[in-house]
Each structure stands twice: as structure tokens, then as C-alpha cells.
Scaffold this active site. Structure first.
Site, PDB file in Angstrom:
ATOM      1  N   GLY A  53      41.003 -35.213 -23.976  1.00 33.52           N
ATOM      2  CA  GLY A  53      42.076 -36.201 -23.890  1.00 33.52           C
ATOM      3  C   GLY A  53      41.530 -37.501 -23.346  1.00 33.52           C
ATOM      4  O   GLY A  53      40.439 -37.522 -22.759  1.00 33.52           O
ATOM      5  N   LYS A  93      46.198 -29.508 -45.742  1.00 38.20           N
ATOM      6  CA  LYS A  93      46.238 -29.731 -47.188  1.00 38.20           C
ATOM      7  C   LYS A  93      45.449 -28.673 -47.978  1.00 38.20           C
ATOM      8  O   LYS A  93      45.935 -28.154 -48.978  1.00 38.20           O
ATOM      9  CB  LYS A  93      45.675 -31.121 -47.505  1.00 38.20           C
ATOM     10  CG  LYS A  93      45.865 -31.552 -48.933  1.00 38.20           C
ATOM     11  CD  LYS A  93      47.256 -32.103 -49.146  1.00 38.20           C
ATOM     12  CE  LYS A  93      47.463 -32.637 -50.552  1.00 38.20           C
ATOM     13  NZ  LYS A  93      48.790 -33.263 -50.675  1.00 38.20           N
ATOM     14  N   ASP A 111      52.383 -30.528 -52.759  1.00 40.93           N
ATOM     15  CA  ASP A 111      53.144 -30.076 -51.586  1.00 40.93           C
ATOM     16  C   ASP A 111      54.560 -29.639 -51.949  1.00 40.93           C
ATOM     17  O   ASP A 111      55.010 -28.552 -51.578  1.00 40.93           O
ATOM     18  CB  ASP A 111      53.217 -31.166 -50.514  1.00 40.93           C
ATOM     19  CG  ASP A 111      51.839 -31.634 -50.084  1.00 40.93           C
ATOM     20  OD1 ASP A 111      50.860 -30.916 -50.358  1.00 40.93           O
ATOM     21  OD2 ASP A 111      51.748 -32.716 -49.490  1.00 40.93           O
ATOM     22  N   GLU A 120      34.503 -28.238 -31.677  1.00 40.20           N
ATOM     23  CA  GLU A 120      35.379 -28.239 -32.851  1.00 40.20           C
ATOM     24  C   GLU A 120      34.953 -29.229 -33.928  1.00 40.20           C
ATOM     25  O   GLU A 120      35.438 -29.170 -35.054  1.00 40.20           O
ATOM     26  CB  GLU A 120      36.831 -28.501 -32.425  1.00 40.20           C
ATOM     27  CG  GLU A 120      37.131 -29.905 -31.880  1.00 40.20           C
ATOM     28  CD  GLU A 120      36.829 -30.096 -30.393  1.00 40.20           C
ATOM     29  OE1 GLU A 120      35.941 -29.398 -29.867  1.00 40.20           O
ATOM     30  OE2 GLU A 120      37.475 -30.955 -29.764  1.00 40.20           O
ATOM     31  N   HIS A 122      32.136 -31.188 -27.610  1.00 40.82           N
ATOM     32  CA  HIS A 122      33.212 -30.786 -28.530  1.00 40.82           C
ATOM     33  C   HIS A 122      32.716 -29.780 -29.569  1.00 40.82           C
ATOM     34  O   HIS A 122      32.069 -30.166 -30.535  1.00 40.82           O
ATOM     35  CB  HIS A 122      33.778 -32.013 -29.242  1.00 40.82           C
ATOM     36  CG  HIS A 122      34.577 -32.887 -28.343  1.00 40.82           C
ATOM     37  ND1 HIS A 122      35.917 -32.710 -28.125  1.00 40.82           N
ATOM     38  CD2 HIS A 122      34.204 -33.940 -27.562  1.00 40.82           C
ATOM     39  CE1 HIS A 122      36.351 -33.613 -27.274  1.00 40.82           C
ATOM     40  NE2 HIS A 122      35.337 -34.377 -26.913  1.00 40.82           N
ATOM     41  N   CYS A 132      35.887 -30.718 -22.669  1.00 40.55           N
ATOM     42  CA  CYS A 132      35.890 -32.125 -22.263  1.00 40.55           C
ATOM     43  C   CYS A 132      36.930 -32.364 -21.152  1.00 40.55           C
ATOM     44  O   CYS A 132      36.758 -31.860 -20.060  1.00 40.55           O
ATOM     45  CB  CYS A 132      36.125 -32.993 -23.498  1.00 40.55           C
ATOM     46  SG  CYS A 132      35.662 -34.698 -23.249  1.00 40.55           S
ATOM     47  N   TYR A 133      38.023 -33.068 -21.441  1.00 42.32           N
ATOM     48  CA  TYR A 133      39.060 -33.236 -20.412  1.00 42.32           C
ATOM     49  C   TYR A 133      39.503 -31.866 -19.892  1.00 42.32           C
ATOM     50  O   TYR A 133      39.802 -31.703 -18.706  1.00 42.32           O
ATOM     51  CB  TYR A 133      40.261 -33.993 -20.986  1.00 42.32           C
ATOM     52  CG  TYR A 133      41.361 -34.290 -19.970  1.00 42.32           C
ATOM     53  CD1 TYR A 133      41.424 -35.525 -19.326  1.00 42.32           C
ATOM     54  CD2 TYR A 133      42.337 -33.344 -19.662  1.00 42.32           C
ATOM     55  CE1 TYR A 133      42.420 -35.803 -18.407  1.00 42.32           C
ATOM     56  CE2 TYR A 133      43.344 -33.608 -18.742  1.00 42.32           C
ATOM     57  CZ  TYR A 133      43.384 -34.837 -18.117  1.00 42.32           C
ATOM     58  OH  TYR A 133      44.370 -35.112 -17.207  1.00 42.32           O
TER      59      TYR A 133
END
Ligand code: XMP
Length: 528
Positions: free
Chosen positions: A50, A384, A232, A175, A173, A77-78
Site C-alpha cells: 500500500g 477477462k 462479456d 505477485e 512483491h 511490502c506494507y
């Protein structure tokens, strides 16, 4: 389920994404979520990054009950700072920014006095790892009860683990794909440390979602929804059809600015192919009538089309409701289907600061006002590419599943200047040739979005032996991953020659073709 508590990092949603790629189900909620109100117990918790500093007076903090859940916690991280803040507020050093690649050295402790669990996060990974950093603060020393499990040149406590409990913090990170083996680290946490189940699949999603829709709508409830022929809305409609059959009413509004033969094609695919209960409303005259004379204001075009759409949709909904009321098993139409995807949901729920108001996000805006309908959003947990996978799963044809996005105002914003039936014809025919050639060259999936635009100017040409004074078509094709930035596609000369020749020969009213070589920014993808 792994609970991701979001502190507002730009990468937070990627944590959920990576976990699902590992077939682990995960949900992201704002960091302010009260655990008592959760209604379920996660197998593990991840605290995201964050943009704040934990020691600021107004910094966001998690419900401290998270530390009493007795489930594994990973702070990123945060999130690492947050764990450190909980265990001792004096361990935090001020701002020293670090962005980009870093080399991480893993420290292993073996089965000695701290217990083997501290090594589990980096199990099976190399001792030297390339990681992605993006942080302002770092730890000055370890909180009580923790050991170091990884370091970098700039961050001596780039990874820490609690000696007694499965609590982990990492400064980098995992991710993002720049952290080379980040996904394996997340797997170590979710699967090995949290023992989360790895049975989240698309087939399971379909079954669960159909059951959820049936329970929500009930035995007689009815749902209405607009379809556009895009992926969609088609996938959402097919899911509704599977769940409640004829009690789902799809509406396709032909606004006169759809692509060549699009209304007929969508009708064929959705009704004959997919068995969806579809009403096609031809309102092209009403739309084109209102667009007449609007020459140099793209926003006005958008407004006219948006408002007219709402008007036509509401009229149609009333007619459908009146018809349905006479049938024996029908209740009221109470629900409005919407193909909202997870990125839209994230935008509306993600944590934007201690005093942020939560914004609601929906594409059909004005539709809800005055219609007294409740929203049903079966795709709201999906990205998506997951929607595409789901579409394939539901038997939706490949060419529809992979279709390029198409704007709501249609080719009205690709006809620069006034939209007249004749201009619509020219733009449609040229666009159709361009897309046909892109598909024939095997480039359709490589390109993110392509179309032909019609410029409101005339140029001179020689056709046959005659001098002509006709219009100019601009071709646009871009590659992009998020539609926020984009680059034009580098076609080879032979391809462009072929497309140009066909358009000039086959489309009456065009004597020149140009290729738009503007990236975004400074350009936008559409030309209006
Ligand atoms: P721009 O032109 O802003 O486009 O670079 C980014 C993406 O958004 C689509 N787009 C729209 N979609 N209504 C829509 O539903 C609109 O008014 C609209 N304007 C742009 C565009 O096609 C591209 O995919």
C-alpha cells in the site's frame, strides 16, 4: 479460501490472480474489513502492499483480530510493515525508496531451534533470487520473536518469519512477474503453509454460479439484460440461460451504428446457436435521426446514443414484462443482468485511503434509475481471460470469445463528423474488409483492437480514367494489454497494400486509405 486484505497497492489484485492460477480460491477485501463480519474463516491471510507508512497517524491498519485467528499470515511490502507494527512499533525506519530489480539472498535455518517452518516460504527456491521491490519504508531491526529469512543489499530484513507461529513478511512483491519465482513462493504459502485446497476450476465455477443464480432469483423471478455481441455480455447471458432458461430475457438494441450485418449475426448466434431468449429491437432510425446534424462534438454523440439506448431498453423491458405477465410460471422482472468483470469491481472496492468513499461502478448507469431493478453480476469474480475460458466452457463460438472490444457508441465515434446512413455504409464496408484481411493473415488475436475510421474530408484520386473526389479511410490497429497505453501494429507493406487496394476498389465513395501510426498516449485508441 485465502483472504487478501488490500491496502491499496497497484499490485493487490494480482495476488488474487496468481492464487487462482494455482487453483486456490481467493478473495480480496479492503484492509478495513472487520473479521467478525466476514461470515467465513480463511485458511490464510495475505496483507497487501500500500502507498502509506504504517507509523503515520492516519495510516490504515487491519482489524487486529487477524492476529488471533491462528491462521498463517503473509505480509507483502506494507503488509510486512503492518506485521512489524503489530509486534513492536519501534522497528520501523523512515523513508528510503527502493524500486525495481533486486537480488535476494535466502537465509535458511534448518530444523534447529527456530523450527523448520521458517524455511517453508522459500522451500524449493534458489538461494539467490531476482525480485521486484517497490517500497518507501524498511525495518530498522527485527520485531521480537522473528528471524531473518531473506536479505538484499539495501534491505537487511527483506524477509522475516516468526519463530513460533506461521507469520511471514516479505519486502518484495511475489505477485508481479518481475519476481522470477514469485508464484512458487505464493504456492508455498497458500498450498504448503495454509493447506488451502487446489480445486478451484472453471467447471466448478459454472456449477456454483448456476446454483447461486437459481437461489437468488427463485422459482419464478425473471431477469432482463442487454447484450451487445461482445464476449462479456454473451457469456453472462449464456450463464443466465443455463440457470433459468426462458426466464432470462436478452435484449439487443440495434442502434444503427453496429458493424456490418452485426445485428443479424448476433441474433443467429445467440438464439439458434446458444438458445438464449433474445429480443432484437431495430431502433436505428431513432438513433440516426437524433445523430443528424451533430458534426463536431464527439461527447454529444456519446450522450445521444447513451440516452437513446436507455430509453429504448426501458420501453422494451416494459413490453417484455407485459408479455411475460400473462404466462403461468412468471413472476415480476426484478433483476437486471450486467457483465461486470473483476477489474471493475476492484476499481470500486479497492482501498483508496482511510476516508475514501466507495464508488459504484456500472456500465449501464442510468438504466437502474427509475426501473426498480436489482443488479445481478455473475462475472464479477472473473478476469477477462477467465471470462474467455468460461465462454469456451459454455460452448460459445471461438470467434465470439476472442472478439475485439467494441465501444457502446459503435461506429458513430469512428465516423468523424456527421453520422448519416451513407457514412455508416462506407465505414461499415471498409471496416469489414480490414477485419477480414486481418483474420485471413492470422493476426486477429495478436492485435488487441482494429477498425476502419472514416475521415470527413475529400481527396482527389484517379480511378479508371476519371478524376474522382472522394473520402479517406483511416485504418487503426493497436496492441495493448490494458487499453490504458497502446502501440500501433507494425503491419508489413504487402498487407497494407492488399487492404488499401480492396477498400478503394470495393467501397464506393473512398479513394484513399491511410494508416494511423499514433501511439496512446498521446493518441487514444478511438479517433473521437
Ligand atoms: P480510448 O479511445 O479511450 O479507448 O483509448 C480505450 C478503450 O475504450 C473503448 N471506448 C469506449 N467504450 N464507450 C465504450 O463502451 C465509449 O464511449 C468508449 N470510448 C472508447 C475503446 O474502444 C477502447 O477499447
Amino acid at each position: 479460501t485465502i483472504l487478501v486484505l488490500d491496502f491499496g497497492s497497484q499490485y493487490s489484485h494480482l495476488i488474487t490472480r496468481r492464487l487462482r492460477e494455482l487453483n486456490v480460491y481467493s478473495e480480496m477485501l479492503p484492509c478495513t474489513q472487520k473479521l467478525a463480519e466476514l461470515g467465513w474463516t480463511p485458511k490464510g491471510v495475505i496483507l497487501s502492499g500500500g502507498p502509506y507508512s504504517v507509523y503515520w497517524d492516519d495510516a490504515p491498519h487491519v482489524d487486529q483480530a487477524v492476529f488471533e485467528l491462528n491462521v498463517p499470515i503473509l505480509g507483502i511490502c506494507y503488509g510486512l510493515q503492518e506485521i512489524a507494527w503489530h509486534f513492536g512499533k519501534n522497528v520501523l525506519a523512515g523513508e528510503k525508496r527502493e524500486y525495481g530489480h533486486a537480488n535476494l539472498k535466502v537465509e535458511r535455518h534448518g530444523d534447529g531451534e527456530v523450527g523448520g517452518h521458517v524455511d517453508k516460504l522459500f522451500k524449493g527456491l534458489e538461494d539467490d533470487m531476482e525480485v521486484w521491490m517497490s517500497h518507501g519504508d524498511k525495518l530498522s531491526h527485527l520485531p521480537e520473536g522473528f528471524v531473518t529469512v531473506a536479505t538484499t543489499a539495501n534491505a537487511p530484513f527483506a524477509g522475516m518469519a516468526n519463530k513460533d507461529k506461521p507469520l511471514y513478511g516479505i519486502q518484495f512483491h511475489p505477485e508481479v512477474t518481475h519476481t522470477k519465482r514469485g508464484k512458487e513462493l505464493l504456492k508455498n504459502f497458500a498450498v504448503d503453509i495454509c493447506q488451502a485446497r487446489t480445486d478451484w476450476t472453471m467447471g466448478k465455477f459454472v456449477d456454483q454460479e448456476i446454483a447461486r443464480i437459481r437461489a437468488l432469483v427463485g422459482e419464478k423471478g425473471q431477469v432482463i439484460g442487454a447484450v451487445s455481441g461482445g464476449v462479456d455480455s454473451t457469456v453472462a447471458a449464456k450463464l443466465m440461460q443455463e440457470a433459468i432458461g426462458e426466464r432470462f430475457h436478452a435484449v439487443l438494441v440495434d442502434n444503427g451504428v453496429l458493424r456490418l450485418n452485426e445485428a443479424q449475426q448476433v441474433k443467429k448466434t445467440l438464439t439458434a446457436g446458444l438458445g438464449i431468449n433474445l429480443t432484437v429491437v431495430d431502433a436505428s432510425e431513432r438513433f440516426l435521426g437524433r445523430l443528424k446534424g451533430v458534426t463536431d462534438d464527439p461527447e454529444k454523440k456519446r450522450k445521444i446514443i447513451g440516452n437513446t439506448f436507455i430509453e429504448v431498453f426501458q420501453e422494451t423491458a416494459k413490453e417484455i414484462a407485459a408479455k411475460a405477465a400473462g404466462t403461468p410460471n412468471a413472476g415480476e422482472i426484478e433483476w437486471l443482468l450486467q457483465g461486470t468483470l473483476y477489474p471493475d469491481v476492484i476499481e470500486s472496492i479497492s482501498f483508496k485511503g482511510p476516508s475514501a468513499t466507495i464508488k459504484t461502478h456500472h456500465n449501464v448507469g442510468g438504466l437502474l434509475e427509475g426501473m426498480h431493478l436489482k443488479l445481478i453480476e455473475p462475472l464479477r469474480e472473473l478476469f477477462k481471460d477467465e471470462v474467455r475460458e468460461l465462454g469456451t466452457n459454455l460452448g460459445i463460438p471461438e470467434d465470439l470469445v476472442w472478439r475485439h472490444p467494441f465501444p457502446g457508441p459503435g461506429i458513430a465515434i469512428r465516423i468523424l463528423g456527421e453520422v448519416t446512413p451513407e457514412q455508416v455504409r462506407i465505414a461499415r464496408e471498409a471496416d469489414n474488409i480490414f477485419i477480414e484481411e486481418i483474420k485471413a493473415a492470422g493476426l486477429y488475436r495478436k492485435i488487441s483492437q482494429a477498425f476502419a475510421a472514416l475521415l470527413p474530408v475529400k481527396a482527389v484520386g484517379v480511378m479508371g480514367d476519371k478524376r474522382v473526389h472522394d473520402q479517406v479511410i483511416a485504418l487503426r490497429a493497436v496492441e495493448t494489454s490494458d487499453f490504458m497505453t497502446a502501440d500501433w501494429y507494425p503491419f508489413d507493406g504487402e498487407f497494407l497494400k492488399r487492404v488499401s487496394r480492396r477498400i478503394v476498389n470495393e467501397v464506393n465513395g473512398v479513394c484513399r486509405v491511410v494508416y494511423d501510426i499514433t501511439s496512446k498516449p498521446p493518441g487514444t485508441i478511438e479517433m473521437e
